[in-house]
Design an enzyme around this catalytic site. Structure first.
Site, PDB file in Angstrom:
ATOM      1  N   HIS A   1      27.189  42.952 -26.452  1.00 30.38           N
ATOM      2  CA  HIS A   1      27.814  41.763 -27.026  1.00 30.38           C
ATOM      3  C   HIS A   1      27.948  41.946 -28.535  1.00 30.38           C
ATOM      4  O   HIS A   1      26.957  42.009 -29.256  1.00 30.38           O
ATOM      5  CB  HIS A   1      26.977  40.526 -26.724  1.00 30.38           C
ATOM      6  CG  HIS A   1      27.654  39.244 -27.111  1.00 30.38           C
ATOM      7  ND1 HIS A   1      28.677  38.687 -26.369  1.00 30.38           N
ATOM      8  CD2 HIS A   1      27.475  38.418 -28.174  1.00 30.38           C
ATOM      9  CE1 HIS A   1      29.083  37.572 -26.945  1.00 30.38           C
ATOM     10  NE2 HIS A   1      28.384  37.387 -28.043  1.00 30.38           N
TER      11      HIS A   1
ATOM     12  N   ASP B   1      28.621  43.417 -21.228  1.00 34.25           N
ATOM     13  CA  ASP B   1      28.173  42.372 -22.149  1.00 34.25           C
ATOM     14  C   ASP B   1      27.029  41.578 -21.508  1.00 34.25           C
ATOM     15  O   ASP B   1      27.219  40.943 -20.468  1.00 34.25           O
ATOM     16  CB  ASP B   1      29.342  41.437 -22.481  1.00 34.25           C
ATOM     17  CG  ASP B   1      29.054  40.495 -23.635  1.00 34.25           C
ATOM     18  OD1 ASP B   1      27.950  39.904 -23.655  1.00 34.25           O
ATOM     19  OD2 ASP B   1      29.923  40.333 -24.504  1.00 34.25           O
TER      20      ASP B   1
ATOM     21  N   SER C   1      32.721  36.380 -30.667  1.00 37.03           N
ATOM     22  CA  SER C   1      31.894  35.551 -29.788  1.00 37.03           C
ATOM     23  C   SER C   1      32.385  34.100 -29.799  1.00 37.03           C
ATOM     24  O   SER C   1      33.543  33.841 -29.468  1.00 37.03           O
ATOM     25  CB  SER C   1      30.421  35.681 -30.190  1.00 37.03           C
ATOM     26  OG  SER C   1      29.565  35.160 -29.191  1.00 37.03           O
TER      27      SER C   1
END
Length: 328
Positions: free
Chosen positions: A295, A267, A140
């Protein structure tokens, strides 16, 4: 080298939904770790970062892991990399970004999506002491940081290979998605803002006037927080300037190390396309885009016995890099 996954990703039954993947993974990932040594790395500006890791034998590979927004070395996706490294007889280091190790950092500034300096210092110091291949993986926010570092350094990047999982390659689009309507995006947004605001209030108590406290309290979106706090503390004009300067997507062509870009098309924190199509033009990049996974989710197996596909593929990618013949 163009990496192909060792097996396709199949969501665990009942977890095909992107929000189910994202939330279930964050709740059930194991967080056990090998025995870790905490080290404090003093930084040139008077601040510090804390590292958690262990060494491998002489000549063994070493993996450096970078966590996501408001994560830490204890995040389940990081600990999976640490366990995988130990099982292979490798060494590993997990970087806690400033303010994320359980102790506030010393300066008014903190960490952000485009700040490559701390990660680069950790990688350079690690490169100087390990004798085997050096790998890095980011998740991320940490994935965007890692990609920006690779883009900035190009042929001088201190790693042999890297992996990016669920990176927000377009920060403006990511923010637009997170700040959108719907109960799940409200959940994600509130989770991030709760700890971000707590840390910002602590900053303001120790550094009065560092930013506008009223604007902080009024912020109900990620963009408003970045306008009020992140951009001010880190030298950007506003959130838009911060996003434009820090997004890794437009610069992926500059990466010159074998790098895995792994994301899910569904996502919930990213807009389509989640990986810039131009990434396929760079021969150093292996693009793996699954239909499902959420995600930093990628939960396979069964609900009562899940497995975590992304971390396994990252480690398999590093195995594949090692197996490549050395250039003559």
């Amino acid at each position: 080298m163009r990496f192909q996954p060792t097996q396709p990703f199949v969501p665990a039954p009942g977890l095909a939904n992107e929000h189910a993947q994202t939330i279930y993974a964050s709740l059930v990932r194991p967080t056990r770790t090998p025995a870790l040594r905490r080290e404090r790395l003093e930084l040139p500006d008077g601040d510090f970062v804390d590292l958690d890791g262990f060494d491998g034998p002489t000549g063994a590979p070493h993996v450096v892991a970078l966590h996501g927004l408001e994560g830490s070395s204890q995040a389940g996706y990081v600990t999976a990399i640490l366990r995988g490294a130990q099982e292979r007889g490798w060494g590993a280091t997990a970087l806690n970004f400033r303010s994320c190790s359980g102790e506030p950092n010393r300066l008014a500034r903190s960490y952000h999506s485009g700040d490559v300096d701390d990660a680069l210092r950790v990688l350079n110091e690690t490169r100087a002491r390990v004798t085997g291949p050096l790998f890095a993986v980011g998740f991320s926010l940490g994935a965007n940081v890692l990609c920006r570092l690779l883009e900035t350094l190009g042929d001088d990047a201190p790693v042999d290979a890297a992996a990016s999982v669920s990176a927000p390659y377009d920060l403006d689009a990511c923010c637009r998605k997170l700040d959108g309507g719907g109960p799940f995006h409200l959940l994600y947004r509130e989770r991030f803002l709760r700890t971000l605001k707590q840390k910002a209030r602590h900053k303001l108590r120790h550094f009065p006037g560092a930013f506008d406290g009223e604007a902080l309290e009024a912020a109900r979106t990620i963009r408003a927080f970045d306008d009020a706090v992140t951009s001010v503390l880190h030298g950007y004009r506003d959130a838009a300037h911060y996003y434009a300067e820090s997004s890794s997507g437009p610069r992926l062509h500059a990466i010159r190390r074998p790098t895995l870009l792994l994301s899910a098309a569904d996502d919930p924190m990213l807009e389509t396309p989640v990986i810039p199509p131009a990434a396929t033009d760079n021969p150093f990049l292996s693009v793996v885009l699954t239909d499902h996974g959420g995600h930093v989710g990628f939960v396979g197996g069964r609900l009562h016995r899940p497995d975590f596909w992304a971390e396994a593929q990252v480690l398999a990618f590093f195995d594949a890099v090692r197996a490549q013949p050395s250039p003559k």
